[in-house]
Design a protein around this motif. Structure first.
Motif, mmCIF file in Angstrom:
data_model
loop_
_atom_site.group_PDB
_atom_site.id
_atom_site.type_symbol
_atom_site.label_atom_id
_atom_site.label_comp_id
_atom_site.label_asym_id
_atom_site.label_seq_id
_atom_site.Cartn_x
_atom_site.Cartn_y
_atom_site.Cartn_z
ATOM 1 N N SER A 74 8.025 -5.917 1.554
ATOM 2 C CA SER A 74 6.598 -6.253 1.679
ATOM 3 C C SER A 74 6.216 -7.321 0.665
ATOM 4 O O SER A 74 5.552 -8.304 0.996
ATOM 5 N N THR A 117 1.547 -2.396 9.298
ATOM 6 C CA THR A 117 0.697 -3.581 9.145
ATOM 7 C C THR A 117 -0.009 -3.873 10.462
ATOM 8 O O THR A 117 0.430 -3.413 11.524
ATOM 9 N N CYS A 160 3.257 0.943 2.729
ATOM 10 C CA CYS A 160 4.665 1.391 2.678
ATOM 11 C C CYS A 160 4.737 2.903 2.523
ATOM 12 O O CYS A 160 4.144 3.455 1.587
ATOM 13 N N ILE A 212 7.260 0.306 6.919
ATOM 14 C CA ILE A 212 6.216 -0.681 6.637
ATOM 15 C C ILE A 212 5.218 -0.600 7.781
ATOM 16 O O ILE A 212 5.618 -0.627 8.949
ATOM 17 N N VAL A 234 -0.325 -4.806 3.848
ATOM 18 C CA VAL A 234 0.847 -4.004 4.218
ATOM 19 C C VAL A 234 0.752 -2.619 3.570
ATOM 20 O O VAL A 234 0.240 -2.496 2.448
ATOM 21 N N ILE A 246 -1.257 -4.516 -1.279
ATOM 22 C CA ILE A 246 -0.143 -3.732 -0.726
ATOM 23 C C ILE A 246 -0.415 -2.274 -1.102
ATOM 24 O O ILE A 246 -0.773 -1.999 -2.241
#
Ligand SMILES: Cc1ncc(COP(=O)(O)O)c(C=O)c1O
Length: 376
Positions: free
Chosen positions: A62, A209, A190, A207, A188, A166
């Motif tokens: 990411s 998105t 995770c 991931i 993004v 993130i």
């Protein structure tokens, strides 16, 4: 040993693994990988999900995809699992560590805003650190133990200062802020499916998105950046970060049970909070009304942390101290740490996580409670 947060493999795991073996699809291509991706993206409400070999590799890719590189800064909370910071260092960027809020144990957004306001300057639409002119490119928000900070405020801060977001949602599958799933606020998100997480693949990550280009790039880079379906033509340096079909098979069976697992975590949380409400100086992580936490890992604070840990583990009730704050680790001693009262250290010195596997039974819960009560 009563495990701290062990796997609960009581669904279709074996059936799906057997299917992988029967069909021979055991490696990084197979229908379970796609099924798990679809299941996770549907559950969290993201357009795309790309399966990774771990939460750490999900974080690394990411950051890489968002073009984090040498001489960039990435902001992260000072209280997190090492993988967050390792992923930043893999890109050769440097972290700026922000202290946490004493109640929620998440990144302190007041401190973050004060720092950005006083110590940064916008140059050509980029947020730069005044002292050396380097770009602060991203913030990694970590949803510690399944809790979340005020995500709408954080998104606004990121927009105002031109910083990418993130989410290290490794611990927060199932958690929401104002009804919106963790991992879906930033550029993004995770997730981790390590053995101790709310669902597991043995080891794995994802991931998520809404950006098609990020999703495509994640799949490309995680499969050695092979750009031709027949010839071995690779158009950049790639990684072998893809989840295997066997792992995804376990993960899919786990996803089918996720709501039940969250319910169990909530039962455990209620049981412990009711049992410890008036016991000694025990306190709990505060969850804001806007947050629905998955209560992944039940953690208490007490001045008796050390003796409680000793007594619990002696009685085969696996319990763990909290992470050593990042600024205290040798690799990050030189990095900037933004704090007023060093709350990270206070939490580290008093917090302990106690057994809360989704398949813990009533007798085991009572043993934990009795063992803790005896210390007061
Ligand atoms: C906050 C946090 N970030 C990242 C990770 C890394 O995930 P993994 O172990 O799947 O690499 C973990 C858990 O292990 C975690 O707790």
């Amino acid at each position: 040993m009563v495990l701290l947060s062990g796997p609960n493999l009581s669904g279709n795991e074996l059936k799906y693994i057997k299917d992988c073996i029967d069909t021979g699809w055991v490696s990084s291509v197979g229908s379970y990988v796609t099924d798990l991706e679809n299941s996770v993206s549907k559950y969290v409400g993201s357009k795309y999900a790309v399966a990774m070999s771990s939460g750490t590799t999900a974080l690394h890719l990411s950051l890489k995809i968002l073009n984090i590189r040498k001489d960039d800064y990435v902001i992260a909370p000072n209280l997190t699992f090492i993988a967050t910071l390792n992923a930043i260092k893999y890109t050769n960027a440097n972290p700026i560590l922000i202290d946490v809020d004493e109640k929620s144990w998440q990144m302190n957004l007041d401190l973050l805003e004060k720092f950005l306001n006083n110590k940064t300057r916008q140059v050509n639409g980029k947020c730069t650190y005044k002292e050396d002119g380097k770009i602060i490119k991203a913030i990694v928000a970590v949803h510690v133990l399944g809790n979340m900070c005020d995500m709408l405020r954080l998104v606004k801060i990121c927009e105002a200062y031109n910083i990418l977001l993130i989410e290290d949602a490794a611990e927060s599958l199932g958690s929401k802020f104002k009804g919106k799933h963790s991992g879906t606020f930033g550029n993004v998100g995770c997730f981790s499916f390590n053995g101790n997480k709310i669902i597991t693949c043995g080891g794995g990550g994802m991931i998520v998105t809404n950006d098609e280009n990020i999703a495509k790039k994640a799949k490309h880079l995680s499969t050695q950046a092979k750009a031709d379906s027949f010839e071995y033509f690779h158009d950049e340096i790639g990684y072998n970060y893809r989840l295997t079909n066997v792992s995804a098979a376990i993960g899919l069976a786990q996803m089918e049970q996720l709501d039940k697992f969250i319910k169990n975590k909530h039962y455990i949380k209620d049981f412990y909070i009711n049992s410890f409400r008036n016991i000694g100086d025990i306190t709990f992580q505060a969850i804001n009304d806007d947050v629905f936490s998955n209560w992944w890992l039940f953690t208490i604070r007490s001045k008796k942390q050390k003796s409680l840990l000793e007594s619990l583990n002696k009685n085969k009730l696996q319990s763990r101290p909290f992470w050593i704050p990042m600024n205290n680790l040798p690799m990050f001693k030189e990095d900037l740490y933004v704090t007023e009262e060093n709350i990270s250290n206070l939490i580290y010195k008093s917090a302990l996580s106690i057994p809360c596997s989704t398949n813990i039974n009533q007798e085991e819960l009572l043993r934990v409670v009795e063992c803790i009560k005896k210390e007061f």
